[in-house]
Design a protein around this motif. Structure first.
Motif, mmCIF file in Angstrom:
data_model
loop_
_atom_site.group_PDB
_atom_site.id
_atom_site.type_symbol
_atom_site.label_atom_id
_atom_site.label_comp_id
_atom_site.label_asym_id
_atom_site.label_seq_id
_atom_site.Cartn_x
_atom_site.Cartn_y
_atom_site.Cartn_z
ATOM 1 N N ARG A 126 7.199 75.798 17.794
ATOM 2 C CA ARG A 126 6.121 75.890 16.779
ATOM 3 C C ARG A 126 7.201 75.146 15.544
ATOM 4 O O ARG A 126 6.699 74.697 14.478
ATOM 5 C CB ARG A 126 5.873 77.071 16.294
ATOM 6 C CG ARG A 126 4.924 77.429 15.110
ATOM 7 C CD ARG A 126 4.816 78.875 14.950
ATOM 8 N NE ARG A 126 3.489 78.864 14.112
ATOM 9 C CZ ARG A 126 3.413 78.710 12.706
ATOM 10 N NH1 ARG A 126 4.746 78.411 12.092
ATOM 11 N NH2 ARG A 126 2.424 78.829 12.017
ATOM 12 N N LYS A 127 8.603 75.256 15.322
ATOM 13 C CA LYS A 127 9.462 74.812 14.504
ATOM 14 C C LYS A 127 9.514 73.371 14.577
ATOM 15 O O LYS A 127 9.733 72.905 13.567
ATOM 16 C CB LYS A 127 10.768 75.398 14.764
ATOM 17 C CG LYS A 127 11.084 76.779 14.262
ATOM 18 C CD LYS A 127 12.502 77.212 14.590
ATOM 19 C CE LYS A 127 12.683 78.718 14.676
ATOM 20 N NZ LYS A 127 13.832 79.260 15.042
ATOM 21 N N GLU A 128 9.204 72.788 15.782
ATOM 22 C CA GLU A 128 9.245 71.488 15.844
ATOM 23 C C GLU A 128 8.188 70.582 15.345
ATOM 24 O O GLU A 128 8.027 69.434 14.909
ATOM 25 C CB GLU A 128 9.637 71.038 17.412
ATOM 26 C CG GLU A 128 10.929 71.862 17.814
ATOM 27 C CD GLU A 128 12.247 71.213 17.479
ATOM 28 O OE1 GLU A 128 12.198 69.981 17.356
ATOM 29 O OE2 GLU A 128 12.983 71.988 17.000
ATOM 30 N N VAL A 129 7.067 71.258 15.627
ATOM 31 C CA VAL A 129 5.547 70.257 15.213
ATOM 32 C C VAL A 129 5.208 70.514 13.834
ATOM 33 O O VAL A 129 5.400 71.209 13.152
ATOM 34 C CB VAL A 129 4.622 70.995 16.056
ATOM 35 C CG1 VAL A 129 4.602 70.985 17.577
ATOM 36 C CG2 VAL A 129 4.119 72.377 15.721
ATOM 37 N N SER A 130 4.653 69.241 13.481
ATOM 38 C CA SER A 130 4.284 69.118 12.208
ATOM 39 C C SER A 130 2.702 68.987 11.826
ATOM 40 O O SER A 130 2.196 69.453 11.073
ATOM 41 C CB SER A 130 4.825 67.715 11.689
ATOM 42 O OG SER A 130 4.465 66.831 12.384
ATOM 43 N N SER A 131 1.945 68.602 13.072
ATOM 44 C CA SER A 131 0.461 68.822 13.021
ATOM 45 C C SER A 131 -0.099 70.071 13.257
ATOM 46 O O SER A 131 0.385 70.822 13.807
ATOM 47 C CB SER A 131 0.107 67.466 14.146
ATOM 48 O OG SER A 131 -0.597 68.487 15.107
ATOM 49 N N THR A 132 -1.172 70.203 12.391
ATOM 50 C CA THR A 132 -1.636 71.512 12.247
ATOM 51 C C THR A 132 -2.659 71.883 13.401
ATOM 52 O O THR A 132 -2.498 73.178 14.041
ATOM 53 C CB THR A 132 -2.768 71.538 10.917
ATOM 54 O OG1 THR A 132 -2.096 70.816 10.066
ATOM 55 C CG2 THR A 132 -3.309 72.883 10.790
ATOM 56 N N ILE A 133 -2.888 70.836 14.279
ATOM 57 C CA ILE A 133 -3.733 71.085 15.340
ATOM 58 C C ILE A 133 -2.637 71.835 16.421
ATOM 59 O O ILE A 133 -3.027 72.624 17.045
ATOM 60 C CB ILE A 133 -4.576 69.875 15.771
ATOM 61 C CG1 ILE A 133 -5.605 69.396 15.015
ATOM 62 C CG2 ILE A 133 -4.822 69.925 17.122
ATOM 63 C CD1 ILE A 133 -6.151 68.005 15.209
ATOM 64 N N GLU A 134 -1.753 71.063 16.494
ATOM 65 C CA GLU A 134 -0.665 71.478 17.357
ATOM 66 C C GLU A 134 -0.192 72.962 17.142
ATOM 67 O O GLU A 134 -0.026 73.736 18.028
ATOM 68 C CB GLU A 134 0.602 70.537 17.624
ATOM 69 C CG GLU A 134 0.310 69.538 18.232
ATOM 70 C CD GLU A 134 1.390 68.570 18.422
ATOM 71 O OE1 GLU A 134 2.391 68.907 19.514
ATOM 72 O OE2 GLU A 134 1.539 67.503 17.721
ATOM 73 N N ARG A 135 0.056 73.305 15.894
ATOM 74 C CA ARG A 135 0.680 74.389 15.376
ATOM 75 C C ARG A 135 -0.544 75.365 15.751
ATOM 76 O O ARG A 135 -0.150 76.713 16.056
ATOM 77 C CB ARG A 135 0.858 74.441 14.016
ATOM 78 C CG ARG A 135 1.898 75.464 13.420
ATOM 79 C CD ARG A 135 2.306 75.522 12.108
ATOM 80 N NE ARG A 135 2.817 74.239 11.697
ATOM 81 C CZ ARG A 135 2.687 73.647 10.645
ATOM 82 N NH1 ARG A 135 2.106 74.036 9.850
ATOM 83 N NH2 ARG A 135 3.377 72.291 10.441
ATOM 84 N N ASN A 136 -1.664 74.910 15.430
ATOM 85 C CA ASN A 136 -2.603 76.314 15.767
ATOM 86 C C ASN A 136 -2.830 76.356 17.286
ATOM 87 O O ASN A 136 -3.137 77.705 17.811
ATOM 88 C CB ASN A 136 -4.056 75.631 15.339
ATOM 89 C CG ASN A 136 -4.364 75.617 13.843
ATOM 90 O OD1 ASN A 136 -3.641 76.127 13.071
ATOM 91 N ND2 ASN A 136 -5.549 74.931 13.361
ATOM 92 N N TYR A 137 -2.695 75.437 18.056
ATOM 93 C CA TYR A 137 -2.711 75.743 19.649
ATOM 94 C C TYR A 137 -1.468 76.682 20.055
ATOM 95 O O TYR A 137 -1.423 77.541 20.918
ATOM 96 C CB TYR A 137 -2.543 74.221 20.235
ATOM 97 C CG TYR A 137 -2.428 74.345 21.755
ATOM 98 C CD1 TYR A 137 -3.390 74.465 22.498
ATOM 99 C CD2 TYR A 137 -1.251 74.334 22.333
ATOM 100 C CE1 TYR A 137 -3.641 74.617 24.059
ATOM 101 C CE2 TYR A 137 -1.168 74.532 23.950
ATOM 102 C CZ TYR A 137 -2.515 74.637 24.490
ATOM 103 O OH TYR A 137 -2.163 74.712 25.914
ATOM 104 N N ILE A 138 -0.342 76.266 19.388
ATOM 105 C CA ILE A 138 0.758 77.300 19.678
ATOM 106 C C ILE A 138 0.425 78.585 18.954
ATOM 107 O O ILE A 138 0.771 79.501 19.777
ATOM 108 C CB ILE A 138 2.078 76.514 18.814
ATOM 109 C CG1 ILE A 138 2.619 75.335 19.704
ATOM 110 C CG2 ILE A 138 3.348 77.529 18.954
ATOM 111 C CD1 ILE A 138 3.498 74.561 19.036
ATOM 112 N N ASP A 139 0.066 78.973 17.987
ATOM 113 C CA ASP A 139 -0.160 80.067 17.469
ATOM 114 C C ASP A 139 -1.304 80.854 18.241
ATOM 115 O O ASP A 139 -1.043 82.174 18.589
ATOM 116 C CB ASP A 139 -0.897 79.907 15.971
ATOM 117 C CG ASP A 139 0.058 79.683 14.876
ATOM 118 O OD1 ASP A 139 1.312 79.794 15.248
ATOM 119 O OD2 ASP A 139 -0.368 79.517 13.795
#
Lengths: 435, 291
Positions: A126-139
């Motif tokens: 999560r710390k590495e990604v910047s895109s919201t979509i990716e962050r949502n997937y991680i969340d």
């Protein structure tokens, strides 16, 4: 002063704190090691342990070793589906499958290790990604992990812990569209509420999931119907309970394990309804299948209670023999090790059997143990059952010649009159159901 | 450390100085030598007895064994005996598909190992070095415990030991709680119930004890130790020492720093217990009516 890490773990551990920092600690543990199913599948557990050890050293989520994962494929194929939105072929999906398999094999601590490591890696990612979509997937992934942690805690009877984990899951995904994590957390909280005897809360949670606007995936609707079947049954509304159980059964097509679980719960409803033959058939169907303890124990308890009821109505040698067989099966299971909730169910059923057979001493021992478990883990509803049984034991002691009181049957006709379901047909269907 | 940095692996903590490999194939030995480079010396021994001699002689050693096959009971007994003789030494078991069995891994695990590394599909360098780092962390934790031999409440001991093993990296309360198999909130409740200080405080002391252990080594600077233990800066470590000991690092630095920190920890715990017991004493009732 001890030297080895095995000693470090074993010597100073209090009753409810067993430190497992790494998989190697789990390997050294005597306690928490395989239940009866697990003994037959040592090799499978070894593979899970090796994989768990590998993920502890990873710095990003990589798919598990293909060859090792392939050896688990047969076991994973038997598992009921857990997720609707995360692909099983993704690395996250595969690791979650491994954890589920560990849990299914009765080694929840090993499952917890995998889940915790997944969570650690997801946080790193999560710390590495910047895109919201990716962050949502991680969340979503983190939320699923918390919900799974909650489930593990709930199964071993740590309801406070489970509730905290489910609440964490809900918090993590509160701003995301409803997918797996949110539904898992909602169902989990409903089940915790059932464990605590808070049926209105459980019903509220399940009904929320069934709202059309919620748009919950099929598997979560099955769960919601199961929860409603349970709460309605406990409230004495057997018609609605059976209706919800059938709804769940129909929705769970293609999921044999879930259907077996539902047959167990429908059999319990039938038994309460007074159709003992249909109930017996249902329980036999479940007990003849290779199912994990969490499904087997309630059905075995149900089958034992049926014998108790038959004994109360019309005592017979064959019935007593069957009762003895079921009791013995339970004793073996308890000796091999059951999780708290299952052990409590088993002990209560054993005590009921002992009461009807007038074996008051052994029954009291079971009840004492059951009372201790119910108190320790906060199974409030079961505490009530324990106290009721204790009162019946006291009554039996005071009047040793009296026959155990037969429970009054429910007024079946009045229930049938209110029902919109073709009740006799529904019970026949249960009696006929086969795989 | 240079060898590790060269492969792009950020391993702050060192690896064990010597790896004692028991009855291993020359190919595996060569691979291990290549992976560890100058960071560790790999010593090849033929059997348990020779390994035992080596382990008795060397302080910072790690045992490397192959997971035996299902029928290799002699090897299994040999390793189990070795683990009994040297329980404080960390051990890495290497799973080699052609020699090892899955069941063997479970049996060997019961005898006590620190890590299992698999060579399937390849003997991964990053994975092996991370396993060695874990071994080193466990080894340091054991050495600190044996060195200081603290007298602490029973309920605190497993938590502090676990925290010591994890303390080479910043440890969250969630991480310690998950090692205890519970949610963070439950761990806090447990600590309250057992009259222990907060989990964060336990973690802080564990990190400090590890820092003290490293600071005892000649040539180590605060900055160097802060880097090994992943503190944000040297000042962060300095501040922590000041906060926990009420003294600047220069005043507490010495030869037996870990031991003196440990005595301080014991004192603090006793003080904490005394305060809690005082709090729990019934308060005198105020009498509003004159006698």
């Amino acid at each position: 002063m001890e030297n080895s890490f095995g000693d470090i773990l074993q010597s100073h551990v209090r009753d409810n704190v067993t430190m497992v920092v790494r998989t190697s600690d789990w390997l050294m543990l005597e306690r928490g090691k395989p239940l009866e199913l697990a003994r037959q599948i040592e090799a499978r557990l070894s593979v899970i342990a090796i994989l768990s050890s590998t993920i502890e050293r990873q710095t990003e989520i990589a798919a598990p070793n293909e060859a090792d994962y392939a050896t688990l494929a047969a076991g994973i194929a038997e598992l009921p589906p857990q997720l609707a939105f995360i692909s099983e072929s993704s690395a996250l999906g595969q690791w979650l499958n491994i954890a589920t398999l560990a849990e299914h094999d009765g080694v929840s601590r090993l499952a917890q290790l995998v889940i915790d490591e997944l969570m650690r890696l997801l946080f790193l990612q999560r710390k590495e990604v910047s895109s919201t979509i990716e962050r949502n997937y991680i969340d979503e992934g983190i939320g699923i992990c918390w919900a799974r942690r909650g489930r593990l805690a709930r199964i071993i009877g740590e309801l406070d812990d489970a509730a905290s984990c489910y609440v964490m899951a809900r918090q993590v995904v509160r701003k995301l569209p409803r997918r797996d994590a949110r539904s898992m957390a909602d169902i989990g909280l409903s089940l915790v509420a059932i464990g605590r005897g808070n049926f209105p809360e459980a019903t509220k949670g399940a009904l929320r999931l069934l709202r059309p606007s919620t748009n919950a995936a099929n598997i979560f609707q099955v769960h919601a119907h199961q929860v409603l079947a349970l709460t309605k049954r406990r409230n004495g509304n057997l018609i609605e309970a059976m209706g919800h159980a059938w709804d769940a059964f129909d929705l769970a097509s293609g999921n044999d394990m879930r259907r077996l679980e539902l047959i167990g719960s429908m059999s319990e409803i039938s038994a309460e309804f007074g159709d003992l033959d249909a109930a017996a058939h249902g329980f036999d169907t479940v007990l003849s299948a290779n199912v994990p303890n969490r499904i087997q124990v309630p059905s075995l308890a149900g089958a034992l209670r049926l014998c108790v009821r038959r004994e109360e109505i019309a005592p017979s040698t064959a019935n007593r023999r069957a009762l003895g067989v079921y009791s013995q099966r339970f004793k073996v299971m308890i000796k091999d090790g059951l999780v708290a909730g299952d052990e409590l169910l088993a002990l209560l059923a054993l005590a009921e059997g002992d009461l009807v057979l007038r074996q008051l001493q052994s029954g009291k021992v079971s009840l004492e143990r059951a009372a201790a478990i119910a108190k320790q883990f906060g199974f409030y509803e079961k505490q009530y059952a324990v106290e009721t049984l204790q009162a019946r034991f006291s009554a039996a002691e005071n009047d040793p010649d009296a026959a155990p009181t037969a429970r009054p049957e429910k007024n079946v006709q009045s229930l049938l009159d209110k029902s919109e379901i073709n009740w006799p047909k529904a019970l026949r269907r249960l009696a006929e159901v086969a795989f | 450390m240079l060898a590790l940095q060269a492969i792009g692996l950020r391993l702050r903590q060192p690896v064990p100085a010597t790896l004692v490999a028991v009855a291993m194939s020359p190919l595996l030995i060569a691979q291990m030598r290549r992976m560890t480079g100058n960071a560790s010396e790999v010593r090849e021994v033929r059997d348990g007895n020779s390994a035992s001699e080596e382990l008795t002689r060397i302080a910072d050693a790690c045992l490397i064994v192959t997971v035996p096959g299902e029928r290799q009971t002699v090897e299994m007994n040999d390793i189990a005996r070795l683990r009994k003789l040297h329980p404080h030494v960390s051990a890495v078991a290497i799973y080699v598909p052609s020699e090892s069995s899955y069941k063997g891994a479970l049996q060997l695990g019961a005898a006590g190992i620190t890590e299992i590394v698999t060579t399937q599909p390849v003997f991964d360098e990053k994975d092996f070095l991370a396993a060695l780092s874990h071994c080193h962390a466990d080894g340091v934790a054991v050495r600190i415990w044996r060195l200081t031999n603290p007298e602490l409440p029973d309920a605190l001991v497993p938590l502090l030991k676990a925290a010591l093993r994890l303390a080479h990296e910043p440890v969250s309360t969630t991480r310690l709680a998950s090692a205890a198999g519970m949610h963070e909130r439950t761990l806090r409740k447990y600590c309250e119930h057992e009259k222990l200080p907060s989990p964060q405080w336990i973690i802080g002391w564990a990190r400090l004890l590890i820092a003290a252990f490293y600071l005892e080594e000649p040539g180590r600077t605060i900055g160097n130790v802060a880097d090994i233990l992943d503190y944000p800066s040297a000042s962060a470590l300095r501040n922590q020492i000041r906060r926990y000991t009420n003294a600047p690092p220069s005043a507490v630095r010495g030869q037996s720093m870990a031991t003196s920190f440990c005595r301080l920890l014991e004192m603090t715990i006793r003080e904490h217990e005394r305060t809690i017991n005082l709090d729990q004493q019934p308060r005198p009732r105020l009498s509003l009516i004159k006698p």
